[in-house]
Design a protein around this motif. Structure first.
Motif, mmCIF file in Angstrom:
data_model
loop_
_atom_site.group_PDB
_atom_site.id
_atom_site.type_symbol
_atom_site.label_atom_id
_atom_site.label_comp_id
_atom_site.label_asym_id
_atom_site.label_seq_id
_atom_site.Cartn_x
_atom_site.Cartn_y
_atom_site.Cartn_z
ATOM 1 N N LEU A 144 18.896 20.459 117.090
ATOM 2 C CA LEU A 144 18.543 19.472 117.749
ATOM 3 C C LEU A 144 17.030 19.352 118.169
ATOM 4 C CD1 LEU A 144 19.813 17.481 120.236
ATOM 5 C CD2 LEU A 144 19.394 19.108 122.001
ATOM 6 N N GLN A 145 16.592 18.356 117.730
ATOM 7 C CA GLN A 145 14.973 18.018 117.798
ATOM 8 C C GLN A 145 14.717 17.534 118.906
ATOM 9 O OE1 GLN A 145 12.335 18.953 115.557
ATOM 10 N NE2 GLN A 145 10.978 18.437 117.185
ATOM 11 N N MET A 146 13.789 18.120 119.844
ATOM 12 C CA MET A 146 13.759 17.385 121.154
ATOM 13 C C MET A 146 12.169 16.947 121.338
ATOM 14 S SD MET A 146 15.848 19.708 123.548
ATOM 15 C CE MET A 146 14.738 21.301 123.326
ATOM 16 N N ASN A 147 12.011 15.742 121.257
ATOM 17 C CA ASN A 147 10.452 15.057 121.324
ATOM 18 C C ASN A 147 10.284 14.589 122.747
ATOM 19 O OD1 ASN A 147 9.976 15.823 118.691
ATOM 20 N ND2 ASN A 147 10.847 13.888 118.037
ATOM 21 N N SER B 135 7.399 19.390 122.208
ATOM 22 C CA SER B 135 8.559 19.424 121.497
ATOM 23 C C SER B 135 9.121 20.696 121.160
ATOM 24 C CB SER B 135 8.242 18.673 120.019
ATOM 25 O OG SER B 135 7.729 17.382 120.028
ATOM 26 N N LEU B 136 10.358 20.773 121.179
ATOM 27 C CA LEU B 136 11.250 21.952 120.625
ATOM 28 C C LEU B 136 12.138 21.564 119.647
ATOM 29 C CD1 LEU B 136 11.574 24.092 123.811
ATOM 30 C CD2 LEU B 136 10.085 24.633 121.958
ATOM 31 N N ARG B 137 12.359 22.328 118.698
ATOM 32 C CA ARG B 137 13.899 22.075 117.838
ATOM 33 C C ARG B 137 14.492 23.354 117.975
ATOM 34 N NH1 ARG B 137 14.826 21.800 111.427
ATOM 35 N NH2 ARG B 137 14.349 24.183 111.539
ATOM 36 N N VAL C 5 24.850 16.053 125.682
ATOM 37 C CA VAL C 5 23.471 15.831 125.155
ATOM 38 C C VAL C 5 23.459 15.027 123.899
ATOM 39 C CG1 VAL C 5 21.130 16.785 124.563
ATOM 40 C CG2 VAL C 5 22.315 17.734 126.222
ATOM 41 N N ALA C 6 24.233 15.485 122.913
ATOM 42 C CA ALA C 6 24.290 14.846 121.544
ATOM 43 C C ALA C 6 25.536 15.607 120.994
ATOM 44 C CB ALA C 6 23.030 15.099 120.947
ATOM 45 N N PHE D 188 15.684 12.672 121.421
ATOM 46 C CA PHE D 188 16.262 13.781 120.681
ATOM 47 C C PHE D 188 16.938 13.364 119.478
ATOM 48 C CE2 PHE D 188 17.021 16.527 124.740
ATOM 49 C CZ PHE D 188 15.731 16.546 125.276
ATOM 50 N N THR D 189 17.046 14.404 118.415
ATOM 51 C CA THR D 189 17.740 13.943 117.227
ATOM 52 C C THR D 189 18.616 15.207 116.959
ATOM 53 O OG1 THR D 189 16.020 12.574 116.506
ATOM 54 C CG2 THR D 189 17.604 13.285 114.710
ATOM 55 N N ILE D 190 19.955 14.794 116.750
ATOM 56 C CA ILE D 190 20.856 15.988 116.255
ATOM 57 C C ILE D 190 20.814 15.817 114.716
ATOM 58 C CG2 ILE D 190 22.908 14.678 116.653
ATOM 59 C CD1 ILE D 190 24.307 17.306 117.426
#
Length: 128
Positions: A81-84, A17-19, A48-49, A68-70
């Motif tokens: 942008l949380q990327m899992n 993961s990265l944020r 992407v978002a 992913f969550t924006i």
């Protein structure tokens, strides 16, 4: 005028993961819709978002939906942008962008030409 500065990119193994963060200058940040795009070598810049000014609605590319969550914090003038569950195909330069004058036609959020301001980008590399 809005200036955008991305941070948080790096090298991560597949499944990690990265944020990403995007810090914006300017008093009117809260009135802008915000988006994240990415561009891999030899490819077009792709959506992407995105998130509307209030944070009440979010939109995602099919390729990142569920992973992913924006989000945004208007008090901090920052969008995240949380990327899992990252995959090697997520490797790209990620760009933050601001959409001035968004009036509710969500399809426009997917169009990079609708955005008025862009950051310099942050590299995300996912190793297999």
């Amino acid at each position: 005028q809005v200036q955008l500065v991305e941070s948080g990119g790096g090298l991560v193994q597949a499944g990690g993961s990265l944020r990403l963060s995007c810090a914006a200058s300017g008093r009117t940040f809260s009135s802008y819709a915000m988006g994240w795009f990415r561009q891999a070598p030899g490819n077009e810049r792709e959506f992407v978002a995105a998130i509307i000014w209030s944070g009440g609605s979010t939109y995602y590319a099919d390729s990142v939906k569920g992973r992913f969550t924006i989000s945004r914090d208007n008090a901090k003038n920052t969008v995240y942008l949380q990327m899992n569950s990252l995959r090697p195909e997520d490797t790209a330069v990620y760009y933050c962008a601001a959409f001035r004058g968004y009036t509710g036609s969500s399809l426009r959020l997917y169009d990079r030409y609708r955005y008025d301001y862009w950051g310099q980008g942050t590299q995300v590399t996912v190793s297999s």
